[in-house]
Design a protein around this motif. Structure first.
Motif, PDB file in Angstrom:
ATOM      1  N   UNK A  94      55.373  31.736  45.269  1.00 22.05           N
ATOM      2  CA  UNK A  94      55.709  33.010  44.634  1.00 22.05           C
ATOM      3  C   UNK A  94      57.193  32.960  44.324  1.00 22.05           C
ATOM      4  N   UNK A  95      57.553  33.329  43.101  1.00 23.16           N
ATOM      5  CA  UNK A  95      58.955  33.278  42.709  1.00 23.16           C
ATOM      6  C   UNK A  95      59.344  34.517  41.920  1.00 23.16           C
ATOM      7  N   UNK A  96      60.625  34.785  41.963  1.00 18.62           N
ATOM      8  CA  UNK A  96      61.261  35.738  41.059  1.00 18.62           C
ATOM      9  C   UNK A  96      62.490  35.031  40.528  1.00 18.62           C
ATOM     10  N   UNK A  97      62.801  35.278  39.293  1.00 18.89           N
ATOM     11  CA  UNK A  97      63.967  34.655  38.684  1.00 18.89           C
ATOM     12  C   UNK A  97      63.785  34.582  37.189  1.00 18.89           C
ATOM     13  N   UNK A  98      64.622  33.752  36.577  1.00 20.20           N
ATOM     14  CA  UNK A  98      64.553  33.618  35.128  1.00 20.20           C
ATOM     15  C   UNK A  98      64.994  32.230  34.707  1.00 20.20           C
ATOM     16  N   UNK A  99      64.563  31.843  33.523  1.00 20.49           N
ATOM     17  CA  UNK A  99      64.963  30.560  32.951  1.00 20.49           C
ATOM     18  C   UNK A  99      66.304  30.761  32.253  1.00 20.49           C
ATOM     19  N   UNK A 100      67.280  29.948  32.662  1.00 13.66           N
ATOM     20  CA  UNK A 100      68.613  29.973  32.064  1.00 13.66           C
ATOM     21  C   UNK A 100      69.000  28.527  31.760  1.00 13.66           C
ATOM     22  N   UNK A 101      69.319  28.240  30.511  1.00 13.39           N
ATOM     23  CA  UNK A 101      69.693  26.879  30.097  1.00 13.39           C
ATOM     24  C   UNK A 101      68.654  25.852  30.520  1.00 13.39           C
ATOM     25  N   UNK A 102      67.400  26.182  30.323  1.00 12.89           N
ATOM     26  CA  UNK A 102      66.262  25.304  30.617  1.00 12.89           C
ATOM     27  C   UNK A 102      66.138  24.949  32.102  1.00 12.89           C
ATOM     28  N   UNK A 103      66.641  25.812  32.983  1.00 14.55           N
ATOM     29  CA  UNK A 103      66.481  25.667  34.436  1.00 14.55           C
ATOM     30  C   UNK A 103      65.998  27.011  34.969  1.00 14.55           C
ATOM     31  N   UNK A 104      65.161  26.981  36.012  1.00 12.02           N
ATOM     32  CA  UNK A 104      64.686  28.228  36.615  1.00 12.02           C
ATOM     33  C   UNK A 104      65.659  28.630  37.716  1.00 12.02           C
ATOM     34  N   UNK A 105      66.309  29.772  37.549  1.00 12.74           N
ATOM     35  CA  UNK A 105      67.253  30.290  38.525  1.00 12.74           C
ATOM     36  C   UNK A 105      66.486  31.261  39.417  1.00 12.74           C
ATOM     37  N   UNK A 106      66.202  30.826  40.651  1.00 13.88           N
ATOM     38  CA  UNK A 106      65.367  31.604  41.568  1.00 13.88           C
ATOM     39  C   UNK A 106      66.203  32.604  42.347  1.00 13.88           C
ATOM     40  N   UNK A 107      65.750  33.846  42.338  1.00 11.97           N
ATOM     41  CA  UNK A 107      66.347  34.853  43.220  1.00 11.97           C
ATOM     42  C   UNK A 107      65.430  35.087  44.419  1.00 11.97           C
ATOM     43  N   UNK A 108      64.199  34.604  44.327  1.00  8.49           N
ATOM     44  CA  UNK A 108      63.217  34.683  45.415  1.00  8.49           C
ATOM     45  C   UNK A 108      62.297  33.483  45.271  1.00  8.49           C
ATOM     46  N   UNK A 109      62.016  32.804  46.382  1.00  7.00           N
ATOM     47  CA  UNK A 109      61.124  31.643  46.362  1.00  7.00           C
ATOM     48  C   UNK A 109      60.416  31.597  47.696  1.00  7.00           C
ATOM     49  N   UNK A 110      59.080  31.698  47.664  1.00  6.30           N
ATOM     50  CA  UNK A 110      58.295  31.615  48.896  1.00  6.30           C
ATOM     51  C   UNK A 110      57.135  30.672  48.671  1.00  6.30           C
ATOM     52  N   UNK A 111      57.139  29.593  49.421  1.00 13.22           N
ATOM     53  CA  UNK A 111      56.063  28.619  49.349  1.00 13.22           C
ATOM     54  C   UNK A 111      54.815  29.233  49.961  1.00 13.22           C
ATOM     55  N   UNK A 112      53.704  29.175  49.255  1.00 16.52           N
ATOM     56  CA  UNK A 112      52.450  29.742  49.750  1.00 16.52           C
ATOM     57  C   UNK A 112      51.742  28.729  50.641  1.00 16.52           C
ATOM     58  N   UNK A 113      51.012  29.218  51.643  1.00 13.80           N
ATOM     59  CA  UNK A 113      50.274  28.286  52.510  1.00 13.80           C
ATOM     60  C   UNK A 113      49.200  27.559  51.724  1.00 13.80           C
ATOM     61  N   UNK A 114      48.929  26.337  52.151  1.00 15.39           N
ATOM     62  CA  UNK A 114      47.869  25.575  51.494  1.00 15.39           C
ATOM     63  C   UNK A 114      46.532  26.174  51.883  1.00 15.39           C
ATOM     64  N   UNK A 115      45.573  26.171  50.945  1.00 18.94           N
ATOM     65  CA  UNK A 115      44.238  26.678  51.294  1.00 18.94           C
ATOM     66  C   UNK A 115      43.614  25.814  52.398  1.00 18.94           C
ATOM     67  N   UNK A 116      42.903  26.446  53.268  1.00 21.28           N
ATOM     68  CA  UNK A 116      42.228  25.697  54.335  1.00 21.28           C
ATOM     69  C   UNK A 116      40.872  25.238  53.832  1.00 21.28           C
ATOM     70  N   UNK A 117      40.485  24.076  54.296  1.00 18.21           N
ATOM     71  CA  UNK A 117      39.183  23.510  53.891  1.00 18.21           C
ATOM     72  C   UNK A 117      38.058  24.258  54.584  1.00 18.21           C
TER      73      UNK A 117
END
Length: 119
Positions: A94-117
Motif C-alpha cells: 500500500x502506498x501514497x505518493x506521486x510520480x515526480x521526474x519519473x520516480x515514485x516519491x513515497x509519503x507512505x509505504x506499507x508492505x502487505x503480508x504474503x497470502x497464506x497457502x
C-alpha cells in the motif's frame, strides 16, 4: 601538538563518514486519510521489474509502468535477497505518493503480508 591535530583530523573524518552512511529516509507508516491509497506491485527494479541499473533498488509498478522509489529503501523492508525478499519476489504494498521526474516519491509505504497457502 601533532598528535592532537592527528586525532582531531581522525575524529572529523569519522564523523563525516558516519553522517554519509546514515540510512535513507524511510516513508512514514502513518496513513494520510486525505490522500488516496494505491495497492501496487513492489520489488527490485533491476532484478524483477526490468528497470536499468547495476544495483538492487526498490521500485513499484502500477498502471503498466515501473518507477524507482524515493522515500524508502529496498533494505528498509527486510532482506532483499531472502526467499520472499524484493530481489526474489514481487510483493504487494500500500502506498501514497506521486510520480515526480519519473520516480515514485513515497509519503507512505506499507508492505502487505504474503497470502497464506490454503491446505
Amino acid at each position: 601538538m601533532k598528535l592532537l591535530l592527528l586525532l582531531l583530523a581522525f575524529f572529523a573524518f569519522s564523523a563525516a563518514r558516519a553522517q554519509s552512511a546514515a540510512p535513507a529516509t524511510v516513508a512514514p507508516a502513518v496513513l494520510d486519510p486525505a490522500k488516496p491509497v494505491q495497492v501496487v506491485e513492489a520489488s527490485c527494479g533491476q532484478c524483477r521489474l526490468g528497470l536499468p541499473g547495476k544495483s538492487c533498488d526498490l521500485a513499484v509498478r502500477f498502471g503498466g509502468h515501473a518507477y524507482f522509489v524515493d522515500g524508502t529503501t529496498i533494505d528498509s523492508h527486510g532482506d532483499a535477497h531472502a526467499k520472499d525478499g524484493f530481489c526474489q519476489a514481487v510483493r504487494r504494498a500500500e502506498v501514497q505518493g506521486q510520480v515526480v521526474n519519473n520516480r515514485f516519491v513515497a509519503s507512505y509505504f506499507r508492505l502487505l503480508p504474503e497470502p497464506t497457502a490454503v491446505k
